[in-house]
Design a protein around this motif. Sequence first.
Motif, short mmCIF file in Angstrom:
data_model
loop_
_atom_site.label_atom_id
_atom_site.label_comp_id
_atom_site.label_asym_id
_atom_site.label_seq_id
_atom_site.Cartn_x
_atom_site.Cartn_y
_atom_site.Cartn_z
N ILE A 69 0.85 -1.19 0.00
CA ILE A 69 0.00 0.00 0.00
C ILE A 69 0.89 1.25 0.00
CG2 ILE A 69 -1.67 1.36 1.32
CD1 ILE A 69 -2.87 -1.29 2.31
N LEU A 70 0.59 2.14 -0.94
CA LEU A 70 1.30 3.42 -1.01
C LEU A 70 0.52 4.53 -0.32
CD1 LEU A 70 2.49 3.22 -4.72
CD2 LEU A 70 3.83 2.72 -2.64
N ALA A 80 -13.01 3.60 -0.24
CA ALA A 80 -11.66 4.15 -0.19
C ALA A 80 -10.93 3.83 -1.48
CB ALA A 80 -10.89 3.58 1.00
N LEU A 81 -10.03 4.72 -1.85
CA LEU A 81 -9.17 4.53 -3.01
C LEU A 81 -7.78 4.20 -2.48
CD1 LEU A 81 -9.05 4.62 -6.10
CD2 LEU A 81 -8.39 7.03 -5.89
N VAL A 82 -7.34 2.98 -2.78
CA VAL A 82 -6.06 2.49 -2.28
C VAL A 82 -5.07 2.45 -3.44
CG1 VAL A 82 -4.90 0.62 -1.06
CG2 VAL A 82 -7.33 1.08 -0.59
N ARG A 83 -4.00 3.20 -3.32
CA ARG A 83 -2.94 3.20 -4.34
C ARG A 83 -1.90 2.18 -3.89
NH1 ARG A 83 1.75 6.68 -5.63
NH2 ARG A 83 1.94 6.61 -7.90
N VAL A 84 -1.56 1.26 -4.80
CA VAL A 84 -0.69 0.15 -4.43
C VAL A 84 0.46 -0.01 -5.42
CG1 VAL A 84 -2.47 -1.16 -3.19
CG2 VAL A 84 -2.19 -1.49 -5.64
N ASP A 85 1.50 -0.63 -4.93
CA ASP A 85 2.67 -0.99 -5.72
C ASP A 85 2.63 -2.51 -5.91
OD1 ASP A 85 5.67 -0.05 -6.43
OD2 ASP A 85 5.72 -2.01 -5.47
N PHE A 86 2.62 -2.96 -7.17
CA PHE A 86 2.62 -4.39 -7.49
C PHE A 86 3.97 -4.78 -8.06
CE2 PHE A 86 -1.98 -3.48 -8.60
CZ PHE A 86 -2.56 -4.24 -7.59
N THR A 87 4.56 -5.85 -7.57
CA THR A 87 5.72 -6.46 -8.21
C THR A 87 5.47 -7.95 -8.34
OG1 THR A 87 6.85 -6.74 -6.09
CG2 THR A 87 7.40 -4.77 -7.36
N GLY A 88 6.06 -8.55 -9.34
CA GLY A 88 5.90 -9.98 -9.57
C GLY A 88 6.65 -10.39 -10.82
N THR A 89 6.33 -11.58 -11.31
CA THR A 89 7.02 -12.08 -12.50
C THR A 89 6.70 -11.25 -13.73
OG1 THR A 89 5.25 -13.69 -12.86
CG2 THR A 89 7.19 -14.45 -11.65
N GLY A 91 6.84 -7.97 -13.68
CA GLY A 91 7.61 -6.73 -13.54
C GLY A 91 7.07 -5.88 -12.41
N HIS A 92 6.80 -4.62 -12.71
CA HIS A 92 6.37 -3.65 -11.69
C HIS A 92 5.27 -2.77 -12.24
CE1 HIS A 92 6.82 0.33 -9.64
NE2 HIS A 92 6.70 -0.47 -8.60
N GLU A 93 4.24 -2.54 -11.44
CA GLU A 93 3.13 -1.66 -11.82
C GLU A 93 2.64 -0.92 -10.59
OE1 GLU A 93 1.95 -1.16 -14.84
OE2 GLU A 93 2.77 -2.86 -15.93
N ILE A 94 2.04 0.24 -10.80
CA ILE A 94 1.32 0.97 -9.76
C ILE A 94 -0.16 0.83 -10.09
CG2 ILE A 94 0.88 3.21 -8.67
CD1 ILE A 94 3.67 2.14 -8.09
N GLY A 95 -0.95 0.48 -9.10
CA GLY A 95 -2.38 0.27 -9.33
C GLY A 95 -3.25 1.04 -8.37
N LEU A 96 -4.53 1.08 -8.70
CA LEU A 96 -5.54 1.71 -7.86
C LEU A 96 -6.63 0.68 -7.58
CD1 LEU A 96 -5.87 5.12 -9.72
CD2 LEU A 96 -4.72 4.69 -7.53
N LEU A 97 -7.00 0.57 -6.32
CA LEU A 97 -8.08 -0.31 -5.91
C LEU A 97 -9.13 0.54 -5.21
CD1 LEU A 97 -5.93 -3.12 -4.23
CD2 LEU A 97 -6.77 -3.05 -6.60
N GLU A 98 -10.28 0.69 -5.83
CA GLU A 98 -11.37 1.43 -5.18
C GLU A 98 -12.22 0.40 -4.44
OE1 GLU A 98 -15.16 4.16 -6.31
OE2 GLU A 98 -13.31 4.52 -7.44
N LEU A 99 -12.10 0.40 -3.12
CA LEU A 99 -12.81 -0.57 -2.28
C LEU A 99 -14.17 -0.02 -1.88
CD1 LEU A 99 -10.06 -1.59 0.32
CD2 LEU A 99 -10.65 -2.75 -1.80
N HIS A 100 -15.18 -0.85 -2.01
CA HIS A 100 -16.53 -0.55 -1.55
C HIS A 100 -16.89 -1.62 -0.53
CE1 HIS A 100 -17.33 2.17 -5.04
NE2 HIS A 100 -16.40 1.39 -5.58
N VAL A 101 -17.27 -1.21 0.67
CA VAL A 101 -17.57 -2.17 1.72
C VAL A 101 -19.01 -2.00 2.21
CG1 VAL A 101 -15.15 -2.28 2.45
CG2 VAL A 101 -16.71 -0.72 3.61
#
Length: 115
Positions: A69-70, A80-89, A91-101
């Motif tokens: 989580i960034l 909430a809007l969660v800005r995240v850093d993804f790494t894996g096979t 490579g690397h990406e920055i993503g956004l997860l808009e959570l609705h609960v």
Amino acid sequence: MPLRNDSVHTLADTLIAATNAFDVNGVLALFTPDAVIDDPSTGHRFEGQAGIRDYIERFFIGYHTVTRILSIQYLSLKQALVRVDFTGTFGHEIGLLELHVDERGLIVRIDADLE
């Protein structure tokens, strides 16, 4: 108990910890039975527990994705809007997860995309 911003923050932390542990059942426990993940970056919309299982298995376990989580921006007590850093096979990406609960603090929807 009513939702608070720290409840959504805790939920986001728990979600990220479960995906980083590749704990599919732990992830599924955070979602309502009819929850949806809409992720245009994958070209798919994932519905219900089976769809969410597919999403986690394909894009987190399959790509050995580690998420950090960034930032979290609270849009309301249930969103909430969660800005995240993804790494894996992949490579690397920055993503956004808009959570609705919901009122119980379970995820009913995630609108996910890459920046």
